[in-house]
Design a protein around this motif. Structure first.
Motif, PDB file in Angstrom:
ATOM      1  N   ASP A   1      41.985  52.921  45.069  1.00  2.00           N
ATOM      2  CA  ASP A   1      41.348  51.618  44.858  1.00  2.00           C
ATOM      3  C   ASP A   1      41.492  51.131  43.417  1.00  2.00           C
ATOM      4  OD1 ASP A   1      39.585  53.237  43.464  1.00  2.00           O
ATOM      5  OD2 ASP A   1      37.835  52.725  44.667  1.00  2.00           O
ATOM      6  N   GLY A   2      42.241  51.873  42.590  1.00  2.00           N
ATOM      7  CA  GLY A   2      42.490  51.478  41.209  1.00  2.00           C
ATOM      8  C   GLY A   2      41.502  52.031  40.205  1.00  2.00           C
ATOM      9  N   ALA A   3      40.404  52.591  40.671  1.00  2.26           N
ATOM     10  CA  ALA A   3      39.415  53.169  39.758  1.00  2.26           C
ATOM     11  C   ALA A   3      39.970  54.451  39.139  1.00  2.26           C
ATOM     12  CB  ALA A   3      38.122  53.464  40.505  1.00  2.26           C
ATOM     13  N   ILE A   4      39.536  54.733  37.934  1.00  5.43           N
ATOM     14  CA  ILE A   4      39.951  55.935  37.219  1.00  5.43           C
ATOM     15  C   ILE A   4      38.827  56.964  37.343  1.00  5.43           C
ATOM     16  CG2 ILE A   4      40.626  56.865  34.980  1.00  5.43           C
ATOM     17  CD1 ILE A   4      42.602  54.833  36.140  1.00  5.43           C
ATOM     18  N   GLU A   5      39.205  58.204  37.702  1.00  6.10           N
ATOM     19  CA  GLU A   5      38.195  59.252  37.830  1.00  6.10           C
ATOM     20  C   GLU A   5      38.640  60.503  37.075  1.00  6.10           C
ATOM     21  OE1 GLU A   5      37.741  60.307  41.933  1.00  6.10           O
ATOM     22  OE2 GLU A   5      39.826  60.868  42.162  1.00  6.10           O
ATOM     23  N   PRO A   6      37.690  61.199  36.437  1.00  5.29           N
ATOM     24  CA  PRO A   6      38.031  62.451  35.748  1.00  5.29           C
ATOM     25  C   PRO A   6      38.247  63.579  36.756  1.00  5.29           C
ATOM     26  CG  PRO A   6      35.686  62.016  35.555  1.00  5.29           C
ATOM     27  CD  PRO A   6      36.287  60.840  36.274  1.00  5.29           C
TER      28      PRO A   6
END
Length: 176
Positions: free
Chosen positions: A9-14
């Motif tokens: 969805d384009g979100a950045i996650e660690p």
């Protein structure tokens, strides 16, 4: 420092973390320069890249491959969005990392710049990086850093203009 990935969805996650070892704590102990999250189902060091500013990369900044996150941050700070540092989380780029970078650059017309440390290991990593990236249709560039230096050293000792100039003076690695 967080190691992240982009979700669908384009979100950045660690998905992991990397830290620089402190050489001043016990200089008699040999060990890695950087410490990474151990391999687990989400994180495999050889498959991930540390991207100093994911948004700048997506917006069109030229990626500069370096050995560690401190070098990646130095590149990004010194060049004000023209270049973004991308660290391989180790001295050498892996096939998985090369594929990931090639996918990120697909169709953009941008070619990565390789700015690994100016030592024997860095030169080997540069040549290996060339072949890994070339097989994905990329024509990587390289820079000539002062012997024994890295991008973070240049920023710290000579300032942002010196690092920006070194990166701007890149040449196609195929001609080396």
């Amino acid at each position: 420092l967080p190691i992240t990935r982009a979700r669908h969805d384009g979100a950045i996650e660690p998905i992991g973390f990397v830290a620089r070892a402190n050489p001043h704590i016990d200089a008699t102990q040999a060990g890695p320069k950087y410490l990474n999250t151990p391999d687990n189902p989400l994180f495999h060091k050889g498959a991930q890249l540390y991207i100093a500013d994911h948004d700048r990369l997506v917006a069109g900044a030229t990626p500069v491959l370096v050995e560690g996150p401190m070098d990646a941050i130095a590149v990004t700070i010194a060049t004000r969005s023209e270049y973004v540092g991308v660290a391989s989380l180790g001295t050498a780029l892996t096939e998985e990392q090369a594929r990931s970078l090639a996918q990120a650059l697909h169709g953009s017309g941008r070619e990565p710049v390789l700015a690994f440390d100016a030592d024997d290991a860095g030169r080997r990593a540069t040549h290996r990086g060339y072949w890994l990236l070339a097989q994905h249709g990329l024509n990587p560039n390289t820079v000539h850093l002062r012997p024994g230096s890295d991008p973070a050293d240049i920023l710290a000792l000579h300032g942002p203009e010196a690092l920006h100039n070194a990166l701007a003076d890149h040449t196609p690695l195929a001609t080396e």
